[in-house]
Write a protein that holds these residues in place. Structure first.
Motif, PDB file in Angstrom:
ATOM      1  N   GLU A   8      14.556  59.877  71.594  1.00  0.00           N
ATOM      2  CA  GLU A   8      13.730  61.080  71.727  1.00  0.00           C
ATOM      3  C   GLU A   8      14.315  61.939  72.855  1.00  0.00           C
ATOM      4  N   ILE A   9      14.605  63.191  72.555  1.00  0.00           N
ATOM      5  CA  ILE A   9      15.167  64.084  73.562  1.00  0.00           C
ATOM      6  C   ILE A   9      14.245  64.201  74.766  1.00  0.00           C
ATOM      7  N   SER A  10      12.958  64.175  74.521  1.00  0.00           N
ATOM      8  CA  SER A  10      11.987  64.344  75.615  1.00  0.00           C
ATOM      9  C   SER A  10      12.045  63.212  76.638  1.00  0.00           C
ATOM     10  N   THR A  11      12.669  62.074  76.291  1.00  0.00           N
ATOM     11  CA  THR A  11      12.744  60.957  77.233  1.00  0.00           C
ATOM     12  C   THR A  11      13.912  61.094  78.210  1.00  0.00           C
ATOM     13  N   LEU A  12      14.797  62.047  77.954  1.00  0.00           N
ATOM     14  CA  LEU A  12      15.974  62.206  78.798  1.00  0.00           C
ATOM     15  C   LEU A  12      15.640  62.957  80.081  1.00  0.00           C
ATOM     16  N   ARG A  13      15.955  62.360  81.216  1.00  0.00           N
ATOM     17  CA  ARG A  13      15.795  63.039  82.513  1.00  0.00           C
ATOM     18  C   ARG A  13      17.024  63.903  82.741  1.00  0.00           C
ATOM     19  N   ARG A  14      16.793  65.156  83.057  1.00  0.00           N
ATOM     20  CA  ARG A  14      17.886  66.101  83.282  1.00  0.00           C
ATOM     21  C   ARG A  14      17.828  66.693  84.680  1.00  0.00           C
ATOM     22  N   VAL A  45      25.421  61.814  72.873  1.00  0.00           N
ATOM     23  CA  VAL A  45      25.339  62.123  74.293  1.00  0.00           C
ATOM     24  C   VAL A  45      25.441  60.799  75.042  1.00  0.00           C
ATOM     25  N   ILE A  46      25.724  60.861  76.329  1.00  0.00           N
ATOM     26  CA  ILE A  46      25.819  59.642  77.131  1.00  0.00           C
ATOM     27  C   ILE A  46      24.701  59.659  78.154  1.00  0.00           C
ATOM     28  N   ALA A  47      23.944  58.574  78.179  1.00  0.00           N
ATOM     29  CA  ALA A  47      22.811  58.464  79.094  1.00  0.00           C
ATOM     30  C   ALA A  47      22.810  57.085  79.742  1.00  0.00           C
ATOM     31  N   ASP A  50      18.091  53.061  83.820  1.00  0.00           N
ATOM     32  CA  ASP A  50      17.963  52.239  85.026  1.00  0.00           C
ATOM     33  C   ASP A  50      16.761  51.300  84.964  1.00  0.00           C
ATOM     34  N   GLY A  51      16.135  51.206  83.788  1.00  0.00           N
ATOM     35  CA  GLY A  51      14.964  50.348  83.621  1.00  0.00           C
ATOM     36  C   GLY A  51      13.657  51.118  83.701  1.00  0.00           C
ATOM     37  N   GLN A  52      13.691  52.302  84.299  1.00  0.00           N
ATOM     38  CA  GLN A  52      12.502  53.146  84.387  1.00  0.00           C
ATOM     39  C   GLN A  52      12.745  54.539  83.819  1.00  0.00           C
ATOM     40  N   GLU A  53      13.945  55.041  84.035  1.00  0.00           N
ATOM     41  CA  GLU A  53      14.293  56.391  83.602  1.00  0.00           C
ATOM     42  C   GLU A  53      15.563  56.351  82.770  1.00  0.00           C
ATOM     43  N   ILE A  54      15.708  57.359  81.905  1.00  0.00           N
ATOM     44  CA  ILE A  54      16.936  57.521  81.131  1.00  0.00           C
ATOM     45  C   ILE A  54      17.558  58.838  81.578  1.00  0.00           C
ATOM     46  N   TRP A  55      18.719  58.748  82.232  1.00  0.00           N
ATOM     47  CA  TRP A  55      19.378  59.897  82.847  1.00  0.00           C
ATOM     48  C   TRP A  55      20.468  60.438  81.928  1.00  0.00           C
ATOM     49  N   LEU A  56      20.348  61.701  81.529  1.00  0.00           N
ATOM     50  CA  LEU A  56      21.385  62.327  80.715  1.00  0.00           C
ATOM     51  C   LEU A  56      22.608  62.574  81.596  1.00  0.00           C
ATOM     52  N   ALA A  57      23.730  61.985  81.211  1.00  0.00           N
ATOM     53  CA  ALA A  57      24.958  62.146  81.979  1.00  0.00           C
ATOM     54  C   ALA A  57      25.883  63.166  81.326  1.00  0.00           C
ATOM     55  N   ASP A  58      26.057  63.081  80.022  1.00  0.00           N
ATOM     56  CA  ASP A  58      26.976  63.964  79.311  1.00  0.00           C
ATOM     57  C   ASP A  58      26.311  64.428  78.025  1.00  0.00           C
ATOM     58  N   GLY A  59      26.355  65.734  77.783  1.00  0.00           N
ATOM     59  CA  GLY A  59      25.812  66.250  76.536  1.00  0.00           C
ATOM     60  C   GLY A  59      24.774  67.346  76.720  1.00  0.00           C
ATOM     61  N   GLN A  71      15.221  70.152  66.940  1.00  0.00           N
ATOM     62  CA  GLN A  71      15.418  68.708  66.813  1.00  0.00           C
ATOM     63  C   GLN A  71      14.667  67.992  67.928  1.00  0.00           C
ATOM     64  N   LYS A  72      14.091  66.865  67.601  1.00  0.00           N
ATOM     65  CA  LYS A  72      13.337  66.063  68.571  1.00  0.00           C
ATOM     66  C   LYS A  72      14.084  64.815  69.010  1.00  0.00           C
ATOM     67  N   THR A  73      15.120  64.439  68.257  1.00  0.00           N
ATOM     68  CA  THR A  73      15.874  63.233  68.569  1.00  0.00           C
ATOM     69  C   THR A  73      17.372  63.552  68.635  1.00  0.00           C
ATOM     70  N   CYS A  74      18.108  62.631  69.228  1.00  0.00           N
ATOM     71  CA  CYS A  74      19.561  62.770  69.291  1.00  0.00           C
ATOM     72  C   CYS A  74      20.184  61.380  69.258  1.00  0.00           C
ATOM     73  N   SER A  75      21.456  61.365  68.937  1.00  0.00           N
ATOM     74  CA  SER A  75      22.222  60.130  69.005  1.00  0.00           C
ATOM     75  C   SER A  75      22.700  59.986  70.441  1.00  0.00           C
ATOM     76  N   ALA A  76      22.486  58.807  71.022  1.00  0.00           N
ATOM     77  CA  ALA A  76      22.841  58.606  72.433  1.00  0.00           C
ATOM     78  C   ALA A  76      23.561  57.285  72.631  1.00  0.00           C
TER      79      ALA A  76
END
Length: 116
Positions: A8-14, A45-47, A50-59, A71-76
Motif C-alpha cells: 500500500e502506497i500509504s504505508t510508505l514513510r517519505r 521501488v526500494i523501501a 525497521d519493524g515499525q516503519e517502512i521508509w521509501l528509499a528509491d522511487g 493507484q493505491k499499491t505499488c511493487s516494492a
C-alpha cells in the motif's frame, strides 16, 4: 533480507530525509504516469522496514506518478533495515548508478550534505 511485494502506497514513510533530489521533476512524473496508464511495468521501488516503519528509499518519482493516476499499491523491494540503512543506501554509488533520472549538481550536493 529483501523480497518484492505489493505494498500500500500509504504505508510508505517519505519524511525521513531520504529524498536526495532537490525537487521532483514534474515532467518525469507526467511521463511515468502516462506510461503506467499504458500498462508499462516499472522496477519495484526500494523501501526499508525497521519493524515499525517502512521508509521509501528509491522511487519517489514512480510513487508520485502512481498516485497521480489513482493507484493505491505499488511493487516494492522491501528490505530489512533501519532508517540509517536506508540513508546509506540512497547515498551509495550503487543507488545513484541505477537511477532513471540523472542527478543534478544540486542533487549531488544534497547527497553529500546528507552524509555529513
Amino acid at each position: 533480507m529483501s523480497s518484492v511485494i505489493c505494498l500500500e502506497i500509504s504505508t510508505l514513510r517519505r519524511d525521513g530525509g531520504l529524498q536526495c533530489r532537490s525537487s521532483l521533476k514534474e515532467d518525469s512524473v507526467v511521463i511515468y504516469a502516462a506510461a503506467m496508464k499504458r500498462g508499462e511495468q516499472f522496477p519495484p521501488v526500494i523501501a526499508f522496514n525497521d519493524g515499525q516503519e517502512i521508509w521509501l528509499a528509491d522511487g519517489y518519482h514512480r510513487i508520485a506518478a502512481a498516485e497521480s493516476i489513482g493507484q493505491k499499491t505499488c511493487s516494492a523491494d522491501l528490505r530489512s533495515g533501519s532508517l540509517r540503512d536506508a540513508i546509506l543506501y540512497v547515498t551509495s554509488i550503487k543507488a545513484n548508478k541505477i537511477q532513471g533520472i540523472p542527478h543534478t549538481l544540486d542533487d549531488r550536493y544534497r547527497v553529500v550534505e546528507r552524509l555529513l
